[in-house]
Design an enzyme around this catalytic site. Structure first.
Site, PDB file in Angstrom:
ATOM      1  N   SER A 134       3.659  12.985   4.999  1.00  0.00           N
ATOM      2  CA  SER A 134       2.825  12.928   3.791  1.00  0.00           C
ATOM      3  C   SER A 134       2.430  14.317   3.327  1.00  0.00           C
ATOM      4  O   SER A 134       2.243  15.226   4.143  1.00  0.00           O
ATOM      5  CB  SER A 134       1.560  12.112   4.098  1.00  0.00           C
ATOM      6  OG  SER A 134       0.620  12.262   3.060  1.00  0.00           O
ATOM      7  N   TYR A 158      -6.062  10.931   9.300  1.00  0.00           N
ATOM      8  CA  TYR A 158      -4.789  10.321   8.877  1.00  0.00           C
ATOM      9  C   TYR A 158      -3.731  11.416   8.713  1.00  0.00           C
ATOM     10  O   TYR A 158      -2.634  11.334   9.256  1.00  0.00           O
ATOM     11  CB  TYR A 158      -4.984   9.556   7.558  1.00  0.00           C
ATOM     12  CG  TYR A 158      -3.709   9.359   6.789  1.00  0.00           C
ATOM     13  CD1 TYR A 158      -3.392  10.175   5.708  1.00  0.00           C
ATOM     14  CD2 TYR A 158      -2.794   8.378   7.166  1.00  0.00           C
ATOM     15  CE1 TYR A 158      -2.202  10.016   5.024  1.00  0.00           C
ATOM     16  CE2 TYR A 158      -1.605   8.216   6.486  1.00  0.00           C
ATOM     17  CZ  TYR A 158      -1.321   9.049   5.404  1.00  0.00           C
ATOM     18  OH  TYR A 158      -0.127   8.895   4.735  1.00  0.00           O
ATOM     19  N   LYS A 162      -0.096  12.455  10.845  1.00  0.00           N
ATOM     20  CA  LYS A 162       1.218  12.709  10.236  1.00  0.00           C
ATOM     21  C   LYS A 162       1.748  14.067  10.715  1.00  0.00           C
ATOM     22  O   LYS A 162       2.908  14.225  11.073  1.00  0.00           O
ATOM     23  CB  LYS A 162       1.114  12.687   8.700  1.00  0.00           C
ATOM     24  CG  LYS A 162       0.817  11.322   8.121  1.00  0.00           C
ATOM     25  CD  LYS A 162       1.954  10.340   8.369  1.00  0.00           C
ATOM     26  CE  LYS A 162       1.749   9.035   7.647  1.00  0.00           C
ATOM     27  NZ  LYS A 162       2.830   8.058   7.908  1.00  0.00           N
TER      28      LYS A 162
HETATM   29  C1  WQD Z   1      -5.479   9.961  -6.190  1.00  0.00           C
HETATM   30  C2  WQD Z   1      -6.497  10.534  -7.174  1.00  0.00           C
HETATM   31  C3  WQD Z   1      -8.742  10.551  -6.323  1.00  0.00           C
HETATM   32  C4  WQD Z   1      -9.101   6.150  -6.199  1.00  0.00           C
HETATM   33  C5  WQD Z   1      -3.732   9.551  -0.391  1.00  0.00           C
HETATM   34  C6  WQD Z   1      -3.162  10.021   0.916  1.00  0.00           C
HETATM   35  C7  WQD Z   1      -1.667  10.152   0.812  1.00  0.00           C
HETATM   36  C8  WQD Z   1      -1.105   8.831   0.409  1.00  0.00           C
HETATM   37  C9  WQD Z   1      -1.656   8.477  -0.972  1.00  0.00           C
HETATM   38  C10 WQD Z   1      -0.558   7.208   2.106  1.00  0.00           C
HETATM   39  C11 WQD Z   1      -7.515  11.435  -6.495  1.00  0.00           C
HETATM   40  C12 WQD Z   1      -8.623   9.612  -7.523  1.00  0.00           C
HETATM   41  C13 WQD Z   1      -8.625   7.447  -6.350  1.00  0.00           C
HETATM   42  C14 WQD Z   1     -10.164   5.692  -7.017  1.00  0.00           C
HETATM   43  C15 WQD Z   1     -10.212   7.834  -8.112  1.00  0.00           C
HETATM   44  N1  WQD Z   1      -1.449   7.833   1.360  1.00  0.00           N
HETATM   45  N2  WQD Z   1      -9.173   8.249  -7.298  1.00  0.00           N
HETATM   46  N3  WQD Z   1     -10.686   6.551  -7.946  1.00  0.00           N
HETATM   47  O1  WQD Z   1      -5.991  10.729  -2.061  1.00  0.00           O
HETATM   48  O2  WQD Z   1      -4.121  11.770  -3.453  1.00  0.00           O
HETATM   49  O3  WQD Z   1      -3.536  10.540  -1.372  1.00  0.00           O
HETATM   50  O4  WQD Z   1      -3.093   8.365  -0.813  1.00  0.00           O
HETATM   51  O5  WQD Z   1       0.623   7.261   2.110  1.00  0.00           O
HETATM   52  O6  WQD Z   1      -1.142  10.518   2.062  1.00  0.00           O
HETATM   53  O7  WQD Z   1      -3.707  11.281   1.211  1.00  0.00           O
HETATM   54  O8  WQD Z   1      -4.367   9.282  -3.339  1.00  0.00           O
HETATM   55  O9  WQD Z   1      -4.640   7.389  -4.876  1.00  0.00           O
HETATM   56  O10 WQD Z   1      -6.457   7.824  -3.166  1.00  0.00           O
HETATM   57  O11 WQD Z   1      -6.203   9.368  -5.105  1.00  0.00           O
HETATM   58  O12 WQD Z   1     -10.704   8.591  -8.962  1.00  0.00           O
HETATM   59  O13 WQD Z   1     -10.646   4.518  -6.910  1.00  0.00           O
HETATM   60  O14 WQD Z   1      -7.237   9.462  -7.739  1.00  0.00           O
HETATM   61  O15 WQD Z   1      -9.953  11.286  -6.365  1.00  0.00           O
HETATM   62  O16 WQD Z   1      -7.819  12.490  -7.408  1.00  0.00           O
HETATM   63  P1  WQD Z   1      -4.600  10.671  -2.582  1.00  0.00           P
HETATM   64  P2  WQD Z   1      -5.433   8.369  -4.095  1.00  0.00           P
END
Ligand code: WQD
Length: 356
Positions: A134, A158, A162
């Site tokens: 990741s 997490y 990885k």
């Molecule tokens: C994306 C953006 C949040 C939810 C993680 C893991 C990565 C992979 C994908 C597993 C950010 C914003 C999110 C919400 C929001 N996981 N957000 N409201 O954190 O980039 O990556 O998930 O395979 O390894 O690290 O993904 O989709 O959680 O967030 O504003 O309800 O959306 O702040 O900017 P992230 P995400």
């Protein structure tokens, strides 16, 4: 005669089921190992439907927990009997927030599952692993676009699991030159197969942006909470590299093809991303356009551990694997909405009260 048998650990999951479709369509025979703790057996029925698979022996299933000592011997014996060329390793827990609350469970499960797989493949002489790593391993230490030489330093358990698993696989390859490893650093997987039959179906409240937006659009959630609009980005919200899950799946087939070639022993790292950064608010707008639905949102405080911006330099995967992401943000939103609107409650064994 090439050995086209592949283990898919975690093959019933969101990414796993899409990888199974692409592998079957490319002539591989699969044995899925999954405990269905965060996936549904129905996804494999849908894989059979999408690929119009008639020969059931081409998609086998072992329901077992790779991290459980009680299942260890059964799994190793099954892998030895199956005699695969190698494995795609997607089995593990993947919620960032949950990993902060339960670090021990994340280290135990994600790392033990890997050891079981390594032991089984070693005893079966199938020393080839494509691993679901990741972009989280990069932490907040690099200016985007980030390439594979970027400084690593995960900011949550997490991401640490990885990173540790990448090291375990790399050291395994150093210990025995017969091993061939591809660590694929995913950016943010979204979207669904164009059929709308398989897609993301998180247990409970979605941790990730796209499944949450999709559940607001379908009416299962009232509104999206946007985690902060005070980041140093054009609209103040977080920027990520969203990649269509089908492009991601194809990256696994290309990585397997690369490892099957003579001379590609040892351990290799590839970013799988589009190279395009998209903000939270732009993702909301794109989803509204694709779905024709309003997605109400409220700006709240930042989420602990989030970073402002990260997107990929994936030129290595293009140069070495011959892989390129082809689908746009509009494709991702269209396909994600198609899955969600066709399957309002996912695969149906929804574990929370937000059913429609
Ligand atoms: C994306 C953006 C949040 C939810 C993680 C893991 C990565 C992979 C994908 C597993 C950010 C914003 C999110 C919400 C929001 N996981 N957000 N409201 O954190 O980039 O990556 O998930 O395979 O390894 O690290 O993904 O989709 O959680 O967030 O504003 O309800 O959306 O702040 O900017 P992230 P995400």
């Amino acid at each position: 005669m090439k050995n086209n048998r592949v283990i898919v650990a975690g093959g019933a999951g969101y990414i796993g089921s899409h990888v199974c479709v692409d592998l079957i369509n490319n002539g591989y025979d699969l044995l899925v190992i999954d405990d269905f703790s965060n996936s549904s057996p129905e996804s494999l029925n849908r894989v059979r439907e999408i690929t119009q698979l008639t020969d059931q022996s081409r998609l086998g299933l072992l329901q077992a927990d790779l991290a459980s000592p009680a299942d260890y011997q059964k799994i190793v014996d099954t892998i030895k009997l199956y005699k695969p060329a190698g494995a795609i390793h997607l089995a593990g827990l993947k919620a960032v927030g949950e990993s902060v609350a339960e670090p021990g469970r994340y280290y135990r499960i994600n790392i033990n599952a890997t050891h079981t797989l390594i032991d089984g493949l070693d005893q079966a002489d199938g020393r080839m692993i494509v691993f679901s790593s990741s972009a989280t391993v990069y932490g907040d230490h690099n200016k985007s676009p980030v390439d594979e030489t970027g400084r690593t330093g995960p900011t949550n358990p997490y991401g640490q699991t990885k990173f540790f698993i990448e090291q375990i696989l790399t050291d395994t390859a150093i210990s025995n030159p017969h091993w061939k490893i591809c660590n694929l650093r995913y950016f943010n997987p979204v979207g669904a197969d164009v059929s709308g039959l398989i897609g993301e179906d998180p247990n409970g409240i979605p941790n990730n942006l796209f499944p949450y937006i999709a559940q607001v659009a379908i009416g299962r959630r009232e509104k999206l909470s946007v985690y902060g609009d005070d980041y140093p980005t054009p609209d103040g919200t977080g920027i990520r590299d969203y990649i269509h899950v089908c492009d991601l799946a194809n990256g696994h087939v290309k990585a397997l093809n690369f490892l099957e070639q003579d001379g590609n022993n040892g351990s290799h790292i590839f970013n799988l991303g589009t190279g395009v950064g998209v903000s939270v608010l732009d993702a909301v707008k794109a989803f509204e356009k694709a779905s024709g639905k309003k997605v109400p949102y409220e700006i709240i405080q930042r989420r602990e551990g989030d970073i402002a911006e990260i997107y990929a330099d994936a030129s290595q995967a293009n140069k070495i694997l011959g892989w390129q992401a082809t689908r746009t943000m509009d494709d991702m939103c269209r396909d994600h909405w198609h899955w969600q609107s066709q399957n309002p409650n996912g695969y149906g064994d929804i574990k929370d009260d937000n059913k429609l």
